[in-house]
Design an enzyme around this catalytic site. Sequence first.
Site, mmCIF file in Angstrom:
data_model
loop_
_atom_site.group_PDB
_atom_site.id
_atom_site.type_symbol
_atom_site.label_atom_id
_atom_site.label_comp_id
_atom_site.label_asym_id
_atom_site.label_seq_id
_atom_site.Cartn_x
_atom_site.Cartn_y
_atom_site.Cartn_z
ATOM 1 N N ASP A 1 -8.207 12.799 -8.893
ATOM 2 C CA ASP A 1 -8.737 11.568 -9.471
ATOM 3 C C ASP A 1 -9.006 10.498 -8.415
ATOM 4 O O ASP A 1 -9.521 9.429 -8.732
ATOM 5 C CB ASP A 1 -7.762 11.000 -10.511
ATOM 6 N N CYS A 2 -8.646 10.766 -7.165
ATOM 7 C CA CYS A 2 -8.751 9.780 -6.081
ATOM 8 C C CYS A 2 -9.931 10.114 -5.172
ATOM 9 O O CYS A 2 -9.994 11.212 -4.601
ATOM 10 C CB CYS A 2 -7.449 9.771 -5.280
ATOM 11 N N GLY A 3 -10.857 9.169 -5.004
ATOM 12 C CA GLY A 3 -12.014 9.394 -4.153
ATOM 13 C C GLY A 3 -11.642 9.650 -2.712
ATOM 14 O O GLY A 3 -12.248 10.499 -2.040
ATOM 15 N N ARG B 1 -10.436 13.191 -2.470
ATOM 16 C CA ARG B 1 -11.557 14.138 -2.575
ATOM 17 C C ARG B 1 -12.364 14.162 -1.275
ATOM 18 O O ARG B 1 -12.792 15.227 -0.811
ATOM 19 C CB ARG B 1 -12.462 13.775 -3.753
#
Length: 273
Positions: free
Chosen positions: A10-12, A15
Site C-alpha cells: 500500500d506504500c508508494g 513499491r
Amino acid sequence: MAVTIYHNPDCGTSRNTLKLVRHFGIDPQVIEYVKTPPSRDVLAAILAKAGLTPRDVVRKKGTPYADLGLASAGDDALLDAMIAHPILINRPLVVTDEAAALCRPSDIVLDLLPVMTGTDAFKEEGVSFLRDVPIPPSHPGLIAALKDEALPTDDLGEPNRTFYVYRSLAGAVLGYGGYELYGADVFLRSVVVTPDGRGKRIGRNLVPLLLYRAYRQGARTAWLLTNTAADFFEKIKFQRRPRSEAPQAILATRQAQSLCPSSAVLLSKTISF
C-alpha cells in the site's frame, strides 16, 4: 545477490523500492511485514545491521503511535510496540548479506546493491531514480552549475561542506546539492537542477536524498536561505522562519552573514522519513 525487502504494497515508496531492485534483475524475497511481521530478535538485528535505532524507524502517520503514548518510549518499548502493531514499522526495510537500510527515499536501496550501469528507470510518479555520488568542492560541474544560477561559490572549499552530484541510472547529470552540518542542525546549500533535469520533478527527489545523508550524520532540522525558490521548498514541507528563530550556528554561516542577500528567505524543516 540475496535481497530481502520488508514490504507494504500500500506504500508508494515501498513499491518503488521493489521496482528498483527488480530493475537490476534481482528477484528479492518479499515479506509483507504487516501480515507476517518479523520476530523481535530479527527486527532488532536488522536495525543493528542498518545502524538505526527503533526511534529511527517507528512510523507515526496512520498508526497507533499517538494512542499508545510512544513519544517518550525507550527502545525496548518501541520494539515491543512494533512487533505488536507492525504497521508501526516504517517501510521498506531492505536487507542483504552485507547491509541493511530503511529505504526512504526509495533511491537509497542503491546503497545496498552492486554499482551497475544500465537504462534509466522511473518511479510510479514518472520521475527518474537518482544515484547520488559524493564530489569534492572543486568539482568543475558543481562550480559551473552554481555560477549559471548565480549561486555562491566563494566558500565551497571551506571546512564542513559536503557535496553530491545526482545522476540518472544511465549516468546523465541531473543536479547538485550540498550541506553544512552543525550538530543536529544542517544548512542546505548549492542545490541546483541542471537543464537536463528541469521540468522533471528532479528537485523534489534530490532534496529528500540530501536530507537522508544529513540525517545519517546526526542532523534533525534542516535550514536554508533562498532568494528565488521559497515557493518550491514550501511545496516540499519547508516553512518560512524569521531569522531570530535560527540557531546561532546557522546565522553564522558565510551565506547568512554575507553571501546571500538580506532579502533571502529563511526556511526550515524537521527531518523525518
